[in-house]
Design a protein around this motif. Structure first.
Motif, mmCIF file in Angstrom:
data_model
loop_
_atom_site.group_PDB
_atom_site.id
_atom_site.type_symbol
_atom_site.label_atom_id
_atom_site.label_comp_id
_atom_site.label_asym_id
_atom_site.label_seq_id
_atom_site.Cartn_x
_atom_site.Cartn_y
_atom_site.Cartn_z
ATOM 1 N N GLU A 10 20.865 32.326 -14.555
ATOM 2 C CA GLU A 10 20.093 33.232 -15.412
ATOM 3 C C GLU A 10 18.850 32.576 -16.003
ATOM 4 O O GLU A 10 17.753 33.150 -15.955
ATOM 5 C CB GLU A 10 20.971 33.782 -16.540
ATOM 6 N N LYS A 11 18.989 31.379 -16.561
ATOM 7 C CA LYS A 11 17.844 30.721 -17.198
ATOM 8 C C LYS A 11 16.773 30.379 -16.176
ATOM 9 O O LYS A 11 15.571 30.551 -16.428
ATOM 10 C CB LYS A 11 18.307 29.463 -17.933
ATOM 11 N N ASP A 12 17.211 29.902 -15.004
ATOM 12 C CA ASP A 12 16.239 29.565 -13.967
ATOM 13 C C ASP A 12 15.528 30.808 -13.453
ATOM 14 O O ASP A 12 14.319 30.782 -13.185
ATOM 15 C CB ASP A 12 16.943 28.849 -12.808
ATOM 16 N N VAL A 13 16.268 31.902 -13.303
ATOM 17 C CA VAL A 13 15.646 33.152 -12.855
ATOM 18 C C VAL A 13 14.642 33.644 -13.898
ATOM 19 O O VAL A 13 13.536 34.076 -13.556
ATOM 20 C CB VAL A 13 16.719 34.225 -12.588
ATOM 21 N N ASP A 14 15.013 33.572 -15.163
ATOM 22 C CA ASP A 14 14.080 33.970 -16.233
ATOM 23 C C ASP A 14 12.811 33.133 -16.189
ATOM 24 O O ASP A 14 11.700 33.646 -16.407
ATOM 25 C CB ASP A 14 14.751 33.836 -17.596
ATOM 26 N N SER A 15 12.952 31.843 -15.884
ATOM 27 C CA SER A 15 11.781 30.961 -15.803
ATOM 28 C C SER A 15 10.883 31.362 -14.637
ATOM 29 O O SER A 15 9.646 31.346 -14.747
ATOM 30 C CB SER A 15 12.225 29.504 -15.640
ATOM 31 N N ILE A 16 11.499 31.735 -13.512
ATOM 32 C CA ILE A 16 10.729 32.176 -12.348
ATOM 33 C C ILE A 16 9.961 33.455 -12.676
ATOM 34 O O ILE A 16 8.778 33.593 -12.343
ATOM 35 C CB ILE A 16 11.659 32.402 -11.144
ATOM 36 N N ILE A 17 10.633 34.398 -13.325
ATOM 37 C CA ILE A 17 9.979 35.662 -13.687
ATOM 38 C C ILE A 17 8.817 35.410 -14.645
ATOM 39 O O ILE A 17 7.729 35.983 -14.491
ATOM 40 C CB ILE A 17 11.006 36.631 -14.313
ATOM 41 N N THR A 18 9.035 34.534 -15.617
ATOM 42 C CA THR A 18 7.969 34.207 -16.568
ATOM 43 C C THR A 18 6.787 33.558 -15.862
ATOM 44 O O THR A 18 5.622 33.885 -16.129
ATOM 45 C CB THR A 18 8.501 33.265 -17.663
ATOM 46 N N MET A 19 7.067 32.622 -14.962
ATOM 47 C CA MET A 19 6.008 31.968 -14.201
ATOM 48 C C MET A 19 5.215 32.993 -13.402
ATOM 49 O O MET A 19 3.976 32.985 -13.410
ATOM 50 C CB MET A 19 6.615 30.919 -13.256
ATOM 51 N N PHE A 20 5.932 33.885 -12.732
ATOM 52 C CA PHE A 20 5.254 34.896 -11.926
ATOM 53 C C PHE A 20 4.381 35.788 -12.806
ATOM 54 O O PHE A 20 3.214 36.047 -12.490
ATOM 55 C CB PHE A 20 6.277 35.739 -11.174
#
Length: 349
Positions: free
Chosen positions: A53-63
């Motif tokens: 979850e945290k890594d996915v949230d980081s990817i979404i934020t980066m995008f």
């Protein structure tokens, strides 16, 4: 390529294999959430609990902070605002270069610089238009369309680049490949964590790897019937994928109507003509090696005439495609590449 009529609502005809009572099948780990105005879903199999979850949230934020025109202050919005020396990173460069590939191979029918026209029709982040733009307006905006006018240039800063534009006023957007790109990023995360069997989905675009161990088979994904009603969810067929991506595009859910003329106009803007209007093509699904390319090509095949798609697909050997269109009698027809049928799930499996 030949026409193949797939059985409508085939999903309803499938019968599942009977499971032996003594066979214990693994349960998947599942994660769901919100991303770029839609939802994401991850289903995976692993011996140990995988926390993503945290890594996915980081990817979404980066995008969002890099490539989303819907996020105020994002790098792409700063570029579109005319700021000088906006530095972008490797993910931006990767998407830019894949978009260039699709742009070249589709003769410009996929064009990320179509943003000014998309906004004029009211489908973009800056679009509030409620009526169809005049031909004069369309012609004035077409001068800002042309991905060949943009390039990505390295800087003296490691892994940093800037976007060079030959013409001021251009509006770059990756929204037509955004979901596919995000799916690829999430899949790459799972690869890095050593996951060998998964399905990642963002707003209907998917990447698969390995097998669905719960059913001891490939991953099954339905293809929407483009003639379904707004409140329905009907599939024309189901495909089985492993180590492949699939993306779809269609105008059957996302369109507007001019309150003055009553004319419908769709969210896919043709970069060549500058117009967004209904065509014989209702929906496209593309199977490819990654979801960014699948998403981009699906958009292009929606924008171009059917005959043009037939011509280009002769040379795009890495794609398998189904194009859903209406014939002269208003009947739904299917145009498929020769290898697409091999992915269609067979009844009884």
């Amino acid at each position: 390529m030949k026409n193949v009529l797939l059985v409508s609502c085939l999903l309803l005809l499938f019968s599942c294999k009977e499971k032996k009572a003594d066979v214990v099948r693994p349960e998947p780990q599942q994660f769901v959430g919100n991303a770029i105005g839609t939802t994401y879903s991850i289903k995976l199999f692993a011996d140990d609990q995988i926390n993503v979850e945290k890594d996915v949230d980081s990817i979404i934020t980066m995008f969002n902070n890099s490539m989303s025109t819907w996020v105020k202050g994002s790098l792409i919005n700063r570029i579109n605002a005319g700021e000088d020396s906006v530095l972008v990173g490797k993910p931006f460069k990767e998407v830019f270069e894949q978009a260039q590939e699709v742009y070249r191979k589709t003769d410009g029918y996929f064009d990320p610089t179509v943003g000014n026209l998309v906004n004029a029709y009211g489908f973009g982040a800056n679009g509030e238009q409620e009526v169809i733009p005049s031909q004069k307006k369309i012609d004035s905006l077409k001068q800002y369309v042309g991905f060949y006018k943009m390039s990505i240039v390295p800087t003296t800063v490691k892994d940093s680049f800037y976007i060079k534009s030959d013409q001021k006023g251009m509006y770059l957007e990756f929204n037509a490949i955004a979901k596919g790109t995000l799916v690829d990023y999430m899949a790459r995360l799972l690869d890095e964590k050593g996951v060998n069997d998964y399905l990642v989905e963002v707003g209907g675009e998917v990447v698969t790897k390995g097998m669905n161990l719960q059913r001891d088979g490939k991953w099954s994904i339905g293809i929407d019937d483009p003639k379904q009603k707004h409140d329905e969810r009907v599939y024309v067929t189901v495909v089985e994928l492993s180590n492949k991506a699939m993306a779809g595009s269609g105008n059957y859910r996302k369109f507007k109507k001019d309150p003055k003329s009553g004319q419908e106009f769709v969210h896919t803007v043709n970069p060549i003509t500058g117009k967004a209007q209904p065509s014989e093509v209702l929906g496209v699904n593309v199977i490819a090696n990654n979801c960014t390319l699948a998403d981009g090509y699906a958009t292009a095949f929606m924008a171009m005439p059917l005959e043009k798609s037939r011509e280009l697909l002769k040379n795009l050997k890495d794609l398998e495609v189904v194009i859903m269109y209406t014939d002269g009698y208003g009947l739904l027809r299917f145009e498929v590449t020769p290898g697409f049928q091999s992915y269609v799930k067979q009844a009884g499996k």
